[in-house]
Motif scaffolding. Structure first.
Motif, PDB file in Angstrom:
ATOM      1  N   ARG A  17       0.789  -1.384  -0.137  1.00  0.00           N
ATOM      2  CA  ARG A  17      -0.058   0.101  -0.023  1.00  0.00           C
ATOM      3  C   ARG A  17       0.916   1.350   0.041  1.00  0.00           C
ATOM      4  NH1 ARG A  17      -2.690  -3.205   4.238  1.00  0.00           N
ATOM      5  NH2 ARG A  17      -4.546  -3.929   3.096  1.00  0.00           N
ATOM      6  N   TRP A  18       2.074   1.345   1.050  1.00  0.00           N
ATOM      7  CA  TRP A  18       2.734   2.422   0.948  1.00  0.00           C
ATOM      8  C   TRP A  18       3.366   2.874  -0.433  1.00  0.00           C
ATOM      9  CZ3 TRP A  18       4.897   0.130   5.713  1.00  0.00           C
ATOM     10  CH2 TRP A  18       3.988   0.351   7.035  1.00  0.00           C
ATOM     11  N   GLU A  71       2.356   2.171  -3.326  1.00  0.00           N
ATOM     12  CA  GLU A  71       1.358   2.665  -4.293  1.00  0.00           C
ATOM     13  C   GLU A  71       1.383   4.155  -4.013  1.00  0.00           C
ATOM     14  OE1 GLU A  71      -0.397   1.592  -6.735  1.00  0.00           O
ATOM     15  OE2 GLU A  71       0.446  -0.479  -6.653  1.00  0.00           O
ATOM     16  N   GLU A  72       1.603   4.478  -2.767  1.00  0.00           N
ATOM     17  CA  GLU A  72       1.481   6.007  -2.471  1.00  0.00           C
ATOM     18  C   GLU A  72       2.440   6.705  -3.035  1.00  0.00           C
ATOM     19  OE1 GLU A  72       1.322   6.209   1.630  1.00  0.00           O
ATOM     20  OE2 GLU A  72      -0.303   5.058   1.935  1.00  0.00           O
ATOM     21  N   LYS A  73       3.706   6.445  -3.684  1.00  0.00           N
ATOM     22  CA  LYS A  73       4.948   7.009  -3.939  1.00  0.00           C
ATOM     23  C   LYS A  73       4.549   7.636  -5.327  1.00  0.00           C
ATOM     24  CE  LYS A  73       8.672   4.815  -1.395  1.00  0.00           C
ATOM     25  NZ  LYS A  73       9.895   4.308  -1.519  1.00  0.00           N
TER      26      LYS A  73
END
Length: 326
Positions: free
Chosen positions: A321-322, A324-326
């Motif tokens: 999930r993290w 994907e945030e980038k």
């Protein structure tokens, strides 16, 4: 003023684009293997109290979990089984209808593209909690090999893509390789727990897998944390016996060992970011002492930088999930 000459290293750090251009180490979803604890029964989703976010799951709850894992982009899972009944030789580990075998078939039917790594050990299945056959209070090496080979063949028959023996019996890779080959599974690779230390970081796992030893400890077959060269001897044996991957476990306090193994062998190296490492981060994050996302990503990058090609981690879903945030 006298002209000074010195290196200006900050030139390559001055903005995000420049830092990205010279980035040396990357963490990707494809690097991650997510462990799962599968338990006999129905409608079970038991939270592991010492591992926030980790659960024991019954088969009827496994499908939704696997769907989420695939949607997040995780390519491989590592299965641990918790049987209804245990006995002295760990029959549930090699039974064709054992919990790991049933979970493997369910996963491969639902998502055949998801790689199933089967943990091949006996401790969750024996009533004494040790990783092999016992006599009195002695863990017997050679009789244990036969049971481990039977377990590996049963897991391969169920559809496991990779066999991951974690028991640390001498000769376990050669016994399992011979068993798999004789049963027609020459194509199934072995991801050996080649370097596994007798570590204090395993505490939460023993709650999750319900596999704590009922007497003594595992220091006669797992490695002494003070030893470095022994790791190379252990890994060398497994490479010579036919291992295809080499696991170093734990990871965080053994980054030097990961680098030693990577420098010594031309095989993929797997870091196991174990339960105690996970739980310490979770506890600190829940108390507001650290930035969980930043610490986890930095820690896993450190394992990659040390030489690991893959990381087994309970953080895998959050990391996906993290990323994907980038």
């Amino acid at each position: 003023m006298t002209e000074l000459y010195f290196q200006r290293h900050r030139r390559l750090r001055q903005n995000a684009a420049m830092r990205a251009l010279v980035k040396e180490t990357y963490l990707q979803k494809e690097d991650l293997i997510y462990p799962l604890f599968i338990i006999e029964g129905e409608n079970i989703k038991n939270p592991v109290s010492s591992m926030p976010g980790v659960f024991q799951l019954s088969l009827d709850n496994l499908a939704a979990e696997i769907d989420e894992i695939v949607d997040l982009g995780i390519r491989a899972v590592l299965l641990f089984g918790i049987p209804e009944e245990k006995d002295a030789v760990g029959t549930g580990a090699f039974h064709d209808h054992g919990i790991v075998q049933k979970a493997t078939r369910l996963i491969k039917e639902r998502h055949p593209e998801l790689l199933v790594v089967a943990d091949t050990c006996l401790c969750e299945f024996t009533d004494h909690g040790h990783c092999g056959v016992i006599e009195g209070e002695q863990v017997l090496n050679d009789p244990s090999l036969d049971v481990l080979a039977r377990t590996a063949v049963s897991q391969a028959k169920a559809g496991a893509d990779i066999i991951a023996p974690s028991n640390m019996m001498d000769g376990f890779v050669t016994a399992i390789r011979a068993g798999l080959d004789a049963a027609g599974f020459q194509h199934i690779p072995i991801m050996s727990y080649a370097v596994k230390y007798a570590s204090s970081y395993y505490g939460p796992f023993r709650e999750a897998a319900e596999g704590a030893p009922q007497f003594g400890d595992r220091k006669t077959y797992q490695m002494d944390p003070s030893n470095r060269m022994e790791a190379i001897r252990e890994a060398t044996s497994d490479v010579e016996e036919g291992a295809d991957f080499l696991i170093v476990k734990p990871a965080l306090a053994y980054l030097d060992i990961i680098r030693d193994v990577k420098n010594s062998f031309p095989l993929p190296v797997v870091a196991y970011n174990v339960s105690g490492e996970y739980s310490m981060v979770k506890a600190a994050a829940q108390n507001g002492w650290i930035d969980e996302k930043a610490v986890v990503l930095e820690t896993l990058l450190g394992m990659k930088r040390a030489g690991s090609d893959l990381i087994i981690t309970y953080h895998a879903k959050d990391v996906c999930r993290w990323l994907e945030e980038k």
